[in-house]
Design a protein around this motif. Structure first.
Motif, PDB file in Angstrom:
ATOM      1  N   ALA A  34       0.825  -1.206   0.000  1.00 48.01           N
ATOM      2  CA  ALA A  34       0.000   0.000   0.000  1.00 48.01           C
ATOM      3  C   ALA A  34       0.860   1.258   0.000  1.00 48.01           C
ATOM      4  N   ARG A  35       1.930   1.262   0.763  1.00 48.25           N
ATOM      5  CA  ARG A  35       2.796   2.440   0.814  1.00 48.25           C
ATOM      6  C   ARG A  35       3.415   2.737  -0.543  1.00 48.25           C
ATOM      7  N   GLN A  36       3.815   1.688  -1.255  1.00 50.09           N
ATOM      8  CA  GLN A  36       4.430   1.909  -2.567  1.00 50.09           C
ATOM      9  C   GLN A  36       3.409   2.393  -3.592  1.00 50.09           C
ATOM     10  N   ILE A  37       2.200   1.823  -3.551  1.00 50.65           N
ATOM     11  CA  ILE A  37       1.155   2.290  -4.459  1.00 50.65           C
ATOM     12  C   ILE A  37       0.811   3.743  -4.145  1.00 50.65           C
ATOM     13  N   ALA A  38       0.699   4.059  -2.863  1.00 50.10           N
ATOM     14  CA  ALA A  38       0.392   5.431  -2.462  1.00 50.10           C
ATOM     15  C   ALA A  38       1.453   6.400  -2.957  1.00 50.10           C
ATOM     16  N   ALA A  39       2.711   5.975  -2.940  1.00 47.38           N
ATOM     17  CA  ALA A  39       3.795   6.829  -3.431  1.00 47.38           C
ATOM     18  C   ALA A  39       3.647   7.095  -4.919  1.00 47.38           C
ATOM     19  N   GLY A  40       3.207   6.083  -5.677  1.00 51.15           N
ATOM     20  CA  GLY A  40       2.976   6.277  -7.100  1.00 51.15           C
ATOM     21  C   GLY A  40       1.813   7.207  -7.374  1.00 51.15           C
ATOM     22  N   VAL A  41       0.741   7.046  -6.588  1.00 48.13           N
ATOM     23  CA  VAL A  41      -0.426   7.924  -6.734  1.00 48.13           C
ATOM     24  C   VAL A  41      -0.048   9.367  -6.417  1.00 48.13           C
ATOM     25  N   ALA A  42       0.813   9.545  -5.429  1.00 47.51           N
ATOM     26  CA  ALA A  42       1.243  10.896  -5.042  1.00 47.51           C
ATOM     27  C   ALA A  42       1.991  11.595  -6.165  1.00 47.51           C
ATOM     28  N   GLU A  43       2.545  10.817  -7.103  1.00 51.62           N
ATOM     29  CA  GLU A  43       3.247  11.391  -8.254  1.00 51.62           C
ATOM     30  C   GLU A  43       2.327  11.570  -9.449  1.00 51.62           C
ATOM     31  N   GLY A  44       1.015  11.367  -9.244  1.00 53.51           N
ATOM     32  CA  GLY A  44       0.040  11.678 -10.280  1.00 53.51           C
ATOM     33  C   GLY A  44      -0.385  10.526 -11.158  1.00 53.51           C
ATOM     34  N   VAL A  45       0.055   9.309 -10.857  1.00 55.02           N
ATOM     35  CA  VAL A  45      -0.314   8.163 -11.681  1.00 55.02           C
ATOM     36  C   VAL A  45      -1.687   7.649 -11.265  1.00 55.02           C
ATOM     37  N   GLN A  46      -2.509   7.305 -12.245  1.00 53.41           N
ATOM     38  CA  GLN A  46      -3.805   6.683 -11.977  1.00 53.41           C
ATOM     39  C   GLN A  46      -3.591   5.172 -11.910  1.00 53.41           C
ATOM     40  N   VAL A  47      -3.905   4.581 -10.763  1.00 53.67           N
ATOM     41  CA  VAL A  47      -3.561   3.182 -10.519  1.00 53.67           C
ATOM     42  C   VAL A  47      -4.808   2.345 -10.249  1.00 53.67           C
ATOM     43  N   ALA A  48      -4.987   1.302 -11.037  1.00 55.68           N
ATOM     44  CA  ALA A  48      -5.964   0.261 -10.755  1.00 55.68           C
ATOM     45  C   ALA A  48      -5.197  -1.017 -10.433  1.00 55.68           C
ATOM     46  N   VAL A  49      -5.775  -1.859  -9.610  1.00 50.91           N
ATOM     47  CA  VAL A  49      -5.084  -3.048  -9.120  1.00 50.91           C
ATOM     48  C   VAL A  49      -5.963  -4.275  -9.307  1.00 50.91           C
ATOM     49  N   VAL A  50      -5.329  -5.366  -9.708  1.00 43.33           N
ATOM     50  CA  VAL A  50      -5.970  -6.684  -9.706  1.00 43.33           C
ATOM     51  C   VAL A  50      -5.125  -7.577  -8.806  1.00 43.33           C
ATOM     52  N   VAL A  51      -5.780  -8.210  -7.831  1.00 41.32           N
ATOM     53  CA  VAL A  51      -5.069  -9.078  -6.893  1.00 41.32           C
ATOM     54  C   VAL A  51      -5.562 -10.512  -7.059  1.00 41.32           C
ATOM     55  N   GLY A  52      -4.634 -11.458  -7.072  1.00 42.63           N
ATOM     56  CA  GLY A  52      -5.007 -12.865  -7.098  1.00 42.63           C
ATOM     57  C   GLY A  52      -5.514 -13.324  -5.744  1.00 42.63           C
ATOM     58  N   GLY A  53      -5.875 -14.590  -5.675  1.00 49.06           N
ATOM     59  CA  GLY A  53      -6.380 -15.135  -4.418  1.00 49.06           C
ATOM     60  C   GLY A  53      -5.650 -16.378  -3.968  1.00 49.06           C
ATOM     61  N   GLY A  54      -4.438 -16.580  -4.492  1.00 51.79           N
ATOM     62  CA  GLY A  54      -3.716 -17.820  -4.228  1.00 51.79           C
ATOM     63  C   GLY A  54      -3.302 -18.034  -2.791  1.00 51.79           C
ATOM     64  N   ASN A  55      -3.326 -16.993  -1.973  1.00 51.30           N
ATOM     65  CA  ASN A  55      -3.029 -17.173  -0.554  1.00 51.30           C
ATOM     66  C   ASN A  55      -4.211 -17.781   0.201  1.00 51.30           C
ATOM     67  N   PHE A  56      -5.361 -17.883  -0.463  1.00 48.04           N
ATOM     68  CA  PHE A  56      -6.528 -18.539   0.127  1.00 48.04           C
ATOM     69  C   PHE A  56      -6.896 -19.804  -0.648  1.00 48.04           C
ATOM     70  N   PHE A  57      -7.215 -19.643  -1.930  1.00 47.30           N
ATOM     71  CA  PHE A  57      -7.638 -20.772  -2.744  1.00 47.30           C
ATOM     72  C   PHE A  57      -7.100 -20.604  -4.162  1.00 47.30           C
ATOM     73  N   ARG A  58      -6.772 -21.735  -4.788  1.00 49.21           N
ATOM     74  CA  ARG A  58      -6.443 -21.747  -6.220  1.00 49.21           C
ATOM     75  C   ARG A  58      -7.329 -22.798  -6.871  1.00 49.21           C
ATOM     76  N   GLY A  59      -8.201 -22.318  -7.785  1.00 49.46           N
ATOM     77  CA  GLY A  59      -9.182 -23.216  -8.379  1.00 49.46           C
ATOM     78  C   GLY A  59      -8.585 -24.428  -9.047  1.00 49.46           C
ATOM     79  N   ALA A  60      -7.515 -24.234  -9.818  1.00 49.19           N
ATOM     80  CA  ALA A  60      -6.918 -25.349 -10.551  1.00 49.19           C
ATOM     81  C   ALA A  60      -6.379 -26.412  -9.598  1.00 49.19           C
ATOM     82  N   GLU A  61      -5.788 -25.968  -8.477  1.00 48.25           N
ATOM     83  CA  GLU A  61      -5.243 -26.922  -7.515  1.00 48.25           C
ATOM     84  C   GLU A  61      -6.360 -27.682  -6.800  1.00 48.25           C
ATOM     85  N   LEU A  62      -7.430 -26.965  -6.447  1.00 48.63           N
ATOM     86  CA  LEU A  62      -8.561 -27.640  -5.811  1.00 48.63           C
ATOM     87  C   LEU A  62      -9.191 -28.655  -6.761  1.00 48.63           C
ATOM     88  N   GLN A  63      -9.209 -28.327  -8.064  1.00 47.09           N
ATOM     89  CA  GLN A  63      -9.749 -29.258  -9.050  1.00 47.09           C
ATOM     90  C   GLN A  63      -8.923 -30.540  -9.077  1.00 47.09           C
TER      91      GLN A  63
END
Length: 241
Positions: A34-63
């Motif tokens: 979050a601190r690094q993203i905030a630093a980028g936003v502070a420099e005027g960059v528009q930031v969207a984020v996509v986060v995976g979920g592998g720290n909880f579940f991975r569909g392919a592995e459960l399959q």
């Protein structure tokens, strides 16, 4: 930020990194992100984020362990939302207004995914975090990152990797002759079979001439550097005419 220096990016983060190598969320790791993203936003960059979920579940592995794939993928989508909410919390603690938009309706915790609304948030200096994948099974969050980037008019997809700082000609952990690539076209990467993200994501970027930068997240400050446009990692781009 002037039109000449306008920059909008989609940052793809792995769910595994949020867990710090364990199941669940490591608050120290997410706070650092979050601190690094905030630093980028502070420099005027528009930031969207996509986060995976592998720290909880991975569909392919459960399959592979016998679970029906679509149900396993939906579980993975819910895992991404938990990561989104954690990142939102730490971003707002950094003073960055943040919105979570999900592809599955869950109005009590997030907005529904609407591209025009996401763009408006970005224009107002907010970070937008996209959760619940594509809202459909069989689609990876790599593919979602590329698709979202195209819909919101991002200029680059930034793919954060753990354990590797760029794209190489072979696996540098097993091949001492592997060469680091700073710049490569999508066609060259396909010819060399350097599929650093899943094929659907790669094809979306290639077909729409959307640049992709693959970089390592292990070094302190690399997320900020990628967000603001420093030349780190490997740039994968369309062939020049």
């Amino acid at each position: 930020m002037s039109q000449a220096t306008f920059r909008r990016v989609v940052l793809k983060l792995s769910g595994e990194s949020f867990g710090g190598g364990s199941v669940g969320v490591d608050p120290d790791v997410v706070q650092g992100v979050a601190r690094q993203i905030a630093a980028g936003v502070a420099e005027g960059v528009q930031v969207a984020v996509v986060v995976g979920g592998g720290n909880f579940f991975r569909g392919a592995e459960l399959q592979r362990r016998g679970m029906e794939r679509a149900r396993a993928d939906y579980m993975g989508m819910l895992g991404t939302v938990m990561n989104c909410l954690a990142l939102q919390d730490f971003l707002e603690k950094e003073g960055v207004d943040t919105r979570v938009q999900t592809a599955i309706a869950m109005a009590q915790v997030a907005e529904a995914y609407l591209p025009l609304r996401a763009i408006r948030h970005l224009e107002k200096g907010r970070v937008v975090i996209f959760g619940a994948g594509a809202g459909m099974p069989y689609f990876s969050t790599d593919t979602v990152a590329a698709q979202r980037a195209l819909e919101i008019g991002a200029q680059e997809v930034l793919v954060s990797k753990n354990g590797v700082d760029a794209v190489y000609t072979a696996d540098p952990k097993t091949d001492p002759d592997a060469q680091r690539l700073d710049d490569i076209t999508f066609d060259e990467a396909l010819k060399r079979e350097l599929m650093v993200v899943d094929q659907a994501a790669f094809s979306l970027c290639k077909d729409n001439a959307l640049p992709m930068r693959v970089f390592g997240a292990d070094d302190e400050g690399n997320l900020r550097r990628a967000v603001i446009g420093e030349q780190i990692g490997t740039l994968i781009h369309a062939a020049e005419d």
